[in-house]
Structures are given as C-alpha cells and as structure tokens.
Design an enzyme around this catalytic site. Sequence first.
Site, short mmCIF file in Angstrom:
data_model
loop_
_atom_site.label_atom_id
_atom_site.label_comp_id
_atom_site.label_asym_id
_atom_site.label_seq_id
_atom_site.Cartn_x
_atom_site.Cartn_y
_atom_site.Cartn_z
N ASP A 1 0.67 -1.23 -0.05
CA ASP A 1 0.00 0.00 0.08
C ASP A 1 0.98 1.34 0.00
O ASP A 1 1.60 1.53 0.95
CB ASP A 1 -0.85 -0.02 1.31
CG ASP A 1 -1.83 1.21 1.35
OD1 ASP A 1 -1.80 2.12 0.53
OD2 ASP A 1 -2.68 1.01 2.22
N ARG B 1 -11.95 17.83 -12.85
CA ARG B 1 -10.84 16.96 -12.38
C ARG B 1 -10.08 17.84 -11.38
O ARG B 1 -8.82 17.96 -11.57
CB ARG B 1 -10.34 16.74 -13.56
CG ARG B 1 -10.61 15.61 -14.64
CD ARG B 1 -10.53 14.35 -13.77
NE ARG B 1 -11.16 13.18 -14.68
CZ ARG B 1 -12.35 12.98 -14.75
NH1 ARG B 1 -13.37 13.57 -13.84
NH2 ARG B 1 -12.91 11.67 -15.33
N TYR C 1 -7.59 15.90 -9.23
CA TYR C 1 -6.83 15.26 -9.85
C TYR C 1 -5.76 16.08 -10.63
O TYR C 1 -4.83 15.71 -10.76
CB TYR C 1 -7.63 14.21 -11.22
CG TYR C 1 -6.95 13.61 -11.82
CD1 TYR C 1 -6.42 11.98 -11.28
CD2 TYR C 1 -6.87 13.60 -13.07
CE1 TYR C 1 -5.62 11.34 -12.11
CE2 TYR C 1 -6.09 12.90 -13.94
CZ TYR C 1 -5.56 11.55 -13.39
OH TYR C 1 -4.89 10.59 -14.18
N LYS D 1 -1.74 15.80 -10.36
CA LYS D 1 -0.87 15.37 -11.31
C LYS D 1 0.13 16.51 -11.67
O LYS D 1 1.29 16.20 -12.22
CB LYS D 1 -1.58 14.89 -12.54
CG LYS D 1 -2.43 13.43 -12.25
CD LYS D 1 -1.60 12.57 -11.99
CE LYS D 1 -2.43 11.06 -11.76
NZ LYS D 1 -1.51 10.03 -11.32
N THR E 1 -8.80 1.44 -19.13
CA THR E 1 -8.12 0.45 -17.92
C THR E 1 -9.48 -0.02 -17.14
O THR E 1 -10.27 0.72 -17.10
CB THR E 1 -7.14 1.26 -17.05
OG1 THR E 1 -7.87 2.47 -16.40
CG2 THR E 1 -6.03 1.47 -18.01
N PRO E 2 -9.31 -0.75 -16.35
CA PRO E 2 -10.46 -1.11 -15.18
C PRO E 2 -11.12 0.24 -14.52
O PRO E 2 -12.46 0.36 -14.31
CB PRO E 2 -9.69 -2.03 -14.17
CG PRO E 2 -8.66 -2.76 -15.17
CD PRO E 2 -8.27 -1.70 -15.94
N SER E 3 -10.17 0.94 -14.05
CA SER E 3 -10.73 2.17 -13.26
C SER E 3 -11.48 3.06 -14.35
O SER E 3 -12.48 3.83 -13.98
CB SER E 3 -9.50 3.07 -12.67
OG SER E 3 -8.80 3.79 -13.42
N ARG F 1 -15.45 4.16 -14.08
CA ARG F 1 -16.00 5.65 -13.94
C ARG F 1 -17.12 5.89 -15.34
O ARG F 1 -18.03 6.55 -15.01
CB ARG F 1 -14.75 6.56 -14.53
CG ARG F 1 -13.72 7.11 -13.50
CD ARG F 1 -12.83 8.07 -13.76
NE ARG F 1 -11.96 7.91 -14.58
CZ ARG F 1 -10.79 7.17 -14.35
NH1 ARG F 1 -10.50 6.33 -13.31
NH2 ARG F 1 -9.79 6.97 -15.24
N ARG G 1 -12.73 13.00 -26.86
CA ARG G 1 -11.57 14.03 -26.56
C ARG G 1 -10.31 13.50 -27.10
O ARG G 1 -9.36 14.07 -26.91
CB ARG G 1 -11.61 14.27 -24.97
CG ARG G 1 -11.16 13.44 -24.27
CD ARG G 1 -11.32 13.55 -22.64
NE ARG G 1 -10.43 12.88 -21.74
CZ ARG G 1 -10.64 12.82 -20.26
NH1 ARG G 1 -11.48 13.57 -19.66
NH2 ARG G 1 -9.81 12.02 -19.71
#
Length: 249
Positions: free
Chosen positions: A58, A148, A151, A155, A186-188, A192, A209
């Site tokens: 983690d 975002r 986020y 980033k 991807t899975p995430s 979403r 986009r």
Amino acid sequence: MRLKGKTLLITAAGQGIGRASAIACAREGAQVIATDLQPGLLQTLAAETPGVQTRMLDVRDAAAIEALARELPALDGLFNCAGFVHEGTILACDEAAWDFSFDLNVKSMYRMTRAFLPGMLDKAEQGASPSILNMASMASSIKGFPNRFAYGATKAAVIGLTKAIAADYVARGLRCNALCPGTVDTPSLRQRIANAPDPALAEKNFIARQPMGRLATVDDIAPMVVYLLGDESRFVTGQAVLVDGGVTI
Ligand code: NAD
C-alpha cells in the site's frame, strides 16, 4: 532485451497501465518487482509472467515502504504508477477528498522515492543509469478538463516533484521523468464510465476527446515506460512525457 540485468519496482501493478508495464519490462529482460494492494491481481500476474515477482504494498503505508526498501536489493528503476481519479469541481472536493488524492497521488511518490533513492544513487556511483518514472497525466495537469480539480492539482504536483528530483540528482547520474498519458482503457476508466449517469454517453465523450478517435490501450503506453526506465533514454530527464494520441497538438 532492452532491460536485461535491471531490477525494477512498479507500484499499482495489479491492473491497468502498471500491470502492462510490468509485463512489458519483464519481456525486455528486467527483474520486475510488481506491487499492489490487491493480492488476487498480483497472483494472476505472477502466474502469467516469468520474471515478475510480486509484493503486497500500500503506497500510503510509510512503514511498509521502508521495510520493503530495507529488504530489496538496490533498484535500477522505480515506476511510481499508483494514482486515483477524484471527479468533481473544487466545490465537490472537501478537505478529506483533497487529502486522500494528495496522499495517494503525490505523497506516495515522496515516500517511495525517499526510501529507494539512496540505493539507486549507490548504483549510479557504480556506473549504472538508474531511472525514476512518476505517473502524471495529460488530463488536467497539461490540458484542463472539467471535473478534475483534485486530480489535476495532484498530477501537476507530480510534474513539479519530478523536475525537482531530476534537477537535484542529474549530476549524480540519476534520472527522473513524468509520464502523461491520454485517456487509457483500464479497469478504473471502465468503472468511471459505468458510474456515469449515462454510461454510453460518458464513453462517447471520453473517446471524443481523443483526436485519433479511440481510447489508448495499455499497450500504447507500456513501450514508453520501457524506454524511460531503460538506458536508451539516458539523456532524458526532468521531462513530462506525453503519450496522448494527439490531444495536445
Ligand atoms: P487502475 O486505476 O485501473 O488500477 C490502479 C491499481 O492501483 C489497482 O490495481 C489498485 O489495486 C492499485 N492501488 C490503488 N490504491 C493503491 C494503493 N494505496 N497502493 C498500491 N496500489 C494501489 O489503473 P490505471 O487506470 O492504469 O491508472 C494507473 C495510473 O495511471 C494512475 O496514477 C492514473 O492516474 C494514471 N493515469 C491513468 C489514465 C487512464 O486513462 N486510465 C490516464 C492518465 C494517467
């Protein structure tokens, strides 16, 4: 075998870009230590991929990171891939959400780098060319997108952290770059899309986009990870490297 003889550690390697990167680096001859929170994902990765060993980690757990750094041999490459997408504006981002995003997306990289950097500098002194790669993003840090807020802030911070490390250690032979992908399937991302009020529209908007008319696959991104962790990129440091399918043309 572009990474032969290298020992690399990748965080969040259970799925998505981290997993594809672990597989691509192992195929290029690296000894990969793939880490993640989810043991089931690590089990299937290890079973499928020779050259990959796995460890539960983690990246929010400072003590676990320090223990792993004491246990492992010095690294040639560290890919800090773990990150989380908070959705919403500043008004939808309370202090707990802000703190969680900064802890997972940025402070994890501070923890990982402080723990593994001394061994990497030793390797540089012995003539190796160690490389740190930090996962940033095209979305919101390079180019603004709505909803975002946290986020984008995290980033962008990753890019600043990357440049600072690159500047501090360039003369000692250690490189540090940030990777800025476009929208990757991807899975995430699928989660979403599934969580959106209108999933079909959400998917259409994500694709819209991307000027190439499609999402990136993880295999569009992994070759840049191989390059930036390997010696072919030995003259590249302090860069926010875009692999975005032309979004920022
Ligand atoms: P993902 O989000 O589908 O998977 C993330 C992985 O991280 C999971 O295996 C999860 O178990 C692991 N993880 C979560 N919390 C963790 C923790 N505290 N410690 C260790 N592991 C943890 O994967 P993805 O979409 O490829 O995203 C990976 C990185 O790439 C993130 O930093 C993300 O912000 C960045 N990124 C993704 C995209 C995209 O469109 N998918 C675009 C640009 C950047």
